[in-house]
Motif scaffolding. Structure first.
Motif, PDB file in Angstrom:
ATOM      1  N   ALA A  16       0.854  -1.182   0.000  1.00 45.41           N
ATOM      2  CA  ALA A  16       0.000   0.000   0.000  1.00 45.41           C
ATOM      3  C   ALA A  16       0.894   1.238   0.000  1.00 45.41           C
ATOM      4  O   ALA A  16       1.685   1.440   0.921  1.00 45.41           O
ATOM      5  N   ILE A  17       0.799   2.038  -1.041  1.00 50.08           N
ATOM      6  CA  ILE A  17       1.517   3.309  -1.072  1.00 50.08           C
ATOM      7  C   ILE A  17       0.768   4.276  -0.152  1.00 50.08           C
ATOM      8  O   ILE A  17      -0.444   4.459  -0.276  1.00 50.08           O
ATOM      9  N   VAL A  18       1.495   4.877   0.783  1.00 45.18           N
ATOM     10  CA  VAL A  18       0.898   5.857   1.696  1.00 45.18           C
ATOM     11  C   VAL A  18       1.727   7.126   1.578  1.00 45.18           C
ATOM     12  O   VAL A  18       2.886   7.165   1.994  1.00 45.18           O
ATOM     13  N   THR A  19       1.146   8.170   0.982  1.00 50.87           N
ATOM     14  CA  THR A  19       1.911   9.360   0.654  1.00 50.87           C
ATOM     15  C   THR A  19       1.159  10.635   1.025  1.00 50.87           C
ATOM     16  O   THR A  19      -0.072  10.641   1.127  1.00 50.87           O
ATOM     17  N   THR A  20       1.915  11.708   1.188  1.00 51.15           N
ATOM     18  CA  THR A  20       1.329  13.023   1.459  1.00 51.15           C
ATOM     19  C   THR A  20       0.781  13.651   0.191  1.00 51.15           C
ATOM     20  O   THR A  20      -0.145  14.460   0.241  1.00 51.15           O
ATOM     21  N   PHE A  21       1.336  13.266  -0.953  1.00 52.72           N
ATOM     22  CA  PHE A  21       1.076  13.981  -2.200  1.00 52.72           C
ATOM     23  C   PHE A  21       0.008  13.296  -3.056  1.00 52.72           C
ATOM     24  O   PHE A  21       0.191  12.165  -3.510  1.00 52.72           O
ATOM     25  N   ASP A  22      -1.079  14.003  -3.307  1.00 53.14           N
ATOM     26  CA  ASP A  22      -2.167  13.503  -4.144  1.00 53.14           C
ATOM     27  C   ASP A  22      -1.825  13.821  -5.599  1.00 53.14           C
ATOM     28  O   ASP A  22      -2.409  14.709  -6.218  1.00 53.14           O
ATOM     29  N   ARG A  23      -0.858  13.095  -6.128  1.00 53.47           N
ATOM     30  CA  ARG A  23      -0.357  13.343  -7.478  1.00 53.47           C
ATOM     31  C   ARG A  23      -0.714  12.185  -8.393  1.00 53.47           C
ATOM     32  O   ARG A  23      -0.495  11.022  -8.072  1.00 53.47           O
ATOM     33  N   ASP A  24      -1.242  12.510  -9.574  1.00 55.74           N
ATOM     34  CA  ASP A  24      -1.616  11.471 -10.519  1.00 55.74           C
ATOM     35  C   ASP A  24      -0.417  10.653 -10.968  1.00 55.74           C
ATOM     36  O   ASP A  24      -0.519   9.437 -11.162  1.00 55.74           O
ATOM     37  N   ASP A  25       0.749  11.297 -11.139  1.00 59.29           N
ATOM     38  CA  ASP A  25       1.902  10.538 -11.608  1.00 59.29           C
ATOM     39  C   ASP A  25       2.324   9.496 -10.576  1.00 59.29           C
ATOM     40  O   ASP A  25       2.651   8.354 -10.921  1.00 59.29           O
ATOM     41  N   TYR A  26       2.304   9.842  -9.304  1.00 55.12           N
ATOM     42  CA  TYR A  26       2.618   8.868  -8.266  1.00 55.12           C
ATOM     43  C   TYR A  26       1.600   7.736  -8.259  1.00 55.12           C
ATOM     44  O   TYR A  26       1.954   6.558  -8.130  1.00 55.12           O
ATOM     45  N   LEU A  27       0.338   8.093  -8.377  1.00 52.74           N
ATOM     46  CA  LEU A  27      -0.734   7.100  -8.351  1.00 52.74           C
ATOM     47  C   LEU A  27      -0.568   6.085  -9.472  1.00 52.74           C
ATOM     48  O   LEU A  27      -0.584   4.865  -9.241  1.00 52.74           O
ATOM     49  N   TYR A  28      -0.394   6.554 -10.696  1.00 54.12           N
ATOM     50  CA  TYR A  28      -0.317   5.649 -11.841  1.00 54.12           C
ATOM     51  C   TYR A  28       0.982   4.849 -11.842  1.00 54.12           C
ATOM     52  O   TYR A  28       1.002   3.673 -12.210  1.00 54.12           O
TER      53      TYR A  28
END
Length: 233
Positions: free
Chosen positions: A84-96
């Motif tokens: 599970a990726i748990v990140t501060t940044f709601d970025r589409d590039d990170y998500l994809y």
């Protein structure tokens, strides 16, 4: 007979955040924190040594980022952990990138404690977990209609995203499996699918298992991604 607790590896370069996650998850009788890592490279080594069931993975870390660490862990046939990726940044590039690398979940660090606990349990059960605010973007992107969203400005550039690998369906879905897949793509739970199709939850689980097998998917999230690439959802 008591089931074995879910073994969790916490990966984040901030010790305070790891301590917070450890406190939240450690209070649950069915969850055991087996290790911690502060870098991506350490995460890969710890995953191989500890064989956790679930890994919570930060993205931005020194040495190796969480996306690359995820890719290496998923590629290791001896490691079966769901990530599970748990990140501060709601970025589409990170998500994809995370989904392409093989992550089974994507949560933001502003999620509530109950969301983190639910994500760990879902991944341990073989399901996926996406933050509600990103689910529709995932489905839209893999359907070919993702809206253009600007990423949050950051000091360091994000790594290039690898192109999705081509997929092919080895065996066609039955009519019922196609119905279940359509509801999966709508982020429905097993109980909601059962109610919509007037079948039992055990039957839904069987259909979901067959769908994952036919797609060669690790979990529900990856199944939906692959189904959209194939134009099936």
């Amino acid at each position: 007979m008591t089931a074995s607790p879910i073994r969790v590896l916490l990966v984040d370069d901030h010790a305070m955040l790891r301590a917070g996650f450890r406190t939240i998850l450690g209070t649950q009788p069915d969850i055991e924190i087996v290790g911690e890592a502060a870098t991506g490279a350490d995460a890969v080594a710890q995953a191989a040594a500890l064989h956790p069931d679930v890994i919570t993975m930060d993205v931005q870390m020194p040495d190796m980022d969480g996306i690359e660490a995820t890719r290496r862990i998923v590629a290791d046939p001896d490691i079966t952990a769901a990530i599970a990726i748990v990140t501060t940044f709601d970025r589409d590039d990170y998500l994809y990138q995370a989904l392409d690398a093989g992550a089974s979940g994507f949560l933001l660090k502003n999620a509530g404690p109950e969301d983190l606990i639910a994500a760990v349990r879902a991944l341990a059960a073989g399901d996926g977990m996406l933050a509600p605010e990103v689910t529709r973007r995932v489905l839209a992107r893999f359907a070919g209609s993702a809206p253009a969203t600007a990423p949050v400005a950051m000091a360091e550039p994000s790594p290039p995203r690898t192109a999705p690998a081509p997929v092919a369906l080895a065996e066609p879905f039955t009519e019922r499996e196609a119905e279940v897949l359509s509801l999966l793509a709508d982020a429905r739970s097993n109980a909601e699918i059962a109610a919509a199709l007037f079948i039992g939850e055990a039957t839904v689980k069987t259909h979901v298992s067959r769908i994952l097998q036919k797609l060669g998917a690790r979990d529900r999230v990856q199944a939906v991604v692959l189904a959209h690439r194939l134009g099936l959802a």
